[in-house]
Design an enzyme around this catalytic site. Structure first.
Site, PDB file in Angstrom:
ATOM      1  N   LYS A  39       0.571  -1.152   0.088  1.00 31.32           N
ATOM      2  CA  LYS A  39      -0.218   0.081   0.222  1.00 31.32           C
ATOM      3  C   LYS A  39       0.854   1.321   0.487  1.00 31.32           C
ATOM      4  O   LYS A  39       0.795   1.963  -1.090  1.00 31.32           O
ATOM      5  CB  LYS A  39      -0.906  -0.127   1.209  1.00 31.32           C
ATOM      6  CG  LYS A  39      -1.412  -1.206   1.479  1.00 31.32           C
ATOM      7  CD  LYS A  39      -3.286  -0.649   2.656  1.00 31.32           C
ATOM      8  CE  LYS A  39      -2.113  -0.830   3.347  1.00 31.32           C
ATOM      9  NZ  LYS A  39      -2.057  -2.122   4.271  1.00 31.32           N
ATOM     10  N   ARG A  65      -9.690   1.984   9.055  1.00 30.88           N
ATOM     11  CA  ARG A  65      -8.967   0.526   8.853  1.00 30.88           C
ATOM     12  C   ARG A  65     -10.204  -0.470   9.934  1.00 30.88           C
ATOM     13  O   ARG A  65     -10.593  -1.354  10.088  1.00 30.88           O
ATOM     14  CB  ARG A  65      -7.553   0.949   9.871  1.00 30.88           C
ATOM     15  CG  ARG A  65      -6.652  -0.572   9.100  1.00 30.88           C
ATOM     16  CD  ARG A  65      -4.856   0.280  10.044  1.00 30.88           C
ATOM     17  NE  ARG A  65      -4.407  -0.802   9.703  1.00 30.88           N
ATOM     18  CZ  ARG A  65      -3.539   0.170   9.365  1.00 30.88           C
ATOM     19  NH1 ARG A  65      -3.370   1.209   8.362  1.00 30.88           N
ATOM     20  NH2 ARG A  65      -1.991  -1.184   9.244  1.00 30.88           N
ATOM     21  N   ARG A  95      10.965  -7.231   5.190  1.00 33.58           N
ATOM     22  CA  ARG A  95      11.055  -5.358   4.628  1.00 33.58           C
ATOM     23  C   ARG A  95      12.066  -4.740   5.648  1.00 33.58           C
ATOM     24  O   ARG A  95      12.258  -4.703   6.838  1.00 33.58           O
ATOM     25  CB  ARG A  95       9.616  -5.024   4.991  1.00 33.58           C
ATOM     26  CG  ARG A  95       9.439  -3.849   4.763  1.00 33.58           C
ATOM     27  CD  ARG A  95       7.783  -3.258   4.238  1.00 33.58           C
ATOM     28  NE  ARG A  95       7.402  -3.864   5.086  1.00 33.58           N
ATOM     29  CZ  ARG A  95       6.147  -3.034   5.266  1.00 33.58           C
ATOM     30  NH1 ARG A  95       5.271  -2.888   3.883  1.00 33.58           N
ATOM     31  NH2 ARG A  95       5.020  -3.369   6.340  1.00 33.58           N
ATOM     32  N   ARG A 147      10.546  -1.757  11.063  1.00 25.86           N
ATOM     33  CA  ARG A 147      10.119  -1.508  11.678  1.00 25.86           C
ATOM     34  C   ARG A 147       8.824  -2.630  13.156  1.00 25.86           C
ATOM     35  O   ARG A 147       9.341  -3.742  13.464  1.00 25.86           O
ATOM     36  CB  ARG A 147       8.733  -1.553  10.598  1.00 25.86           C
ATOM     37  CG  ARG A 147       8.660  -0.471   9.489  1.00 25.86           C
ATOM     38  CD  ARG A 147       7.624   0.255   9.241  1.00 25.86           C
ATOM     39  NE  ARG A 147       6.171  -0.377   9.538  1.00 25.86           N
ATOM     40  CZ  ARG A 147       5.422  -0.128   8.846  1.00 25.86           C
ATOM     41  NH1 ARG A 147       5.212   0.031   7.505  1.00 25.86           N
ATOM     42  NH2 ARG A 147       4.030  -0.431   9.550  1.00 25.86           N
ATOM     43  N   ARG A 159      -1.584  -8.733  12.824  1.00 32.16           N
ATOM     44  CA  ARG A 159      -1.863  -7.186  12.515  1.00 32.16           C
ATOM     45  C   ARG A 159      -3.023  -8.207  10.805  1.00 32.16           C
ATOM     46  O   ARG A 159      -4.068  -7.408  10.796  1.00 32.16           O
ATOM     47  CB  ARG A 159      -0.893  -6.683  11.197  1.00 32.16           C
ATOM     48  CG  ARG A 159      -0.001  -5.695  12.610  1.00 32.16           C
ATOM     49  CD  ARG A 159       1.748  -4.706  12.220  1.00 32.16           C
ATOM     50  NE  ARG A 159       1.073  -4.620  10.691  1.00 32.16           N
ATOM     51  CZ  ARG A 159       2.473  -4.235  10.316  1.00 32.16           C
ATOM     52  NH1 ARG A 159       3.668  -4.549   9.911  1.00 32.16           N
ATOM     53  NH2 ARG A 159       1.779  -3.873   8.828  1.00 32.16           N
TER      54      ARG A 159
END
Ligand code: AMP
Length: 218
Positions: free
Chosen positions: A13, A88, A127, A161, A172
């Protein structure tokens, strides 16, 4: 154009939002980025958000909706915006509708990025994100930076992160299915949703997204 981007964590995203916003000359508004900026500046809002983020939970609506509303009031959002990571859940989607009704405007489309779950976990757990610009992301296997720990694009420091660990990613995803997926039906009922596959090269997905949005707007 006024667009909402939805999709599970790891769908790309943030990356797509940055390209799409640039192509469409509209601001990219990411509530995740706004929270991270508050955390790095040590603001009270950042302190409130941090523990939820690190646990992979949603930051409470009263904090999030106020912050998003304030951002949407800024002059650069007057002629369009691309919302990334907001709304969300249903309460946030309803709050956004109220904000838009107050302004006498409406969304043009909701772009839904689809990606298989196994791919999501692989993408996120490896990531690495640039501290200077969160749209600059790398991957320990699929997209290694030229120099380890350094962003190819701007020389910023790459880090993992706090909410990108495998355990938090699973949390998540669970939150995404429970809280966020219902907003897709909410927007389908308004005829706003276009779904595209988020698999493939970044530029291919951007192309697909631009085409889908063009058709939606036509
Ligand atoms: P993102 O950068 O969009 O992946 O968001 C990172 C984290 O920030 C999420 O896992 C949440 O903890 C928090 N967050 C971002 N946007 C929202 C939102 N609209 N509502 C609640 N929490 C959010």
């Amino acid at each position: 154009m006024r667009i909402v981007l939805v999709g599970p964590p790891g769908a790309g995203k943030g990356t797509q939002a940055a390209y799409l916003a640039k192509n469409l000359s509209i601001p990219h508004i990411s509530t995740g980025d706004l929270f991270r900026a508050n955390i790095s500046q040590g603001t009270p809002l950042g302190k409130q958000a941090q523990e939820y983020m690190n646990a992979g939970e949603l930051v409470p609506d009263e904090v999030t909706i106020g912050m998003a509303k304030e951002r949407l009031e800024k002059p650069d959002a007057a002629d369009g915006f691309l919302l990334d990571g907001f709304p969300r859940n249903l309460a946030q989607a309803e709050a956004l509708d109220e904000i838009l009704v107050e302004k006498g405007i409406a969304l043009d489309g909701v772009l839904d990025l689809e990606v298989p779950e196994a791919e999501v976990v692989k993408r996120i757990a490896g990531r690495r994100t640039c501290r200077s610009d969160s749209a600059h992301t790398f991957h320990v296997e699929y997209k290694k930076p030229r120099v380890e720990g350094v962003c190819d694009e701007c020389g910023g420091e790459l880090y993992q992160r706090g909410d990108d660990s495998e355990e938090t990613v699973r949390k998540r995803l669970e939150v995404y299915h429970r809280e966020t997926e219902p907003i897709i039906d909410y927007y389908k009922a308004q005829g706003l949703v276009v779904t595209i596959s988020a698999l493939g090269k970044v530029a291919e997905v951007t192309q697909r997204a631009m085409e889908a949005l063009r058709q939606k707007a036509a």
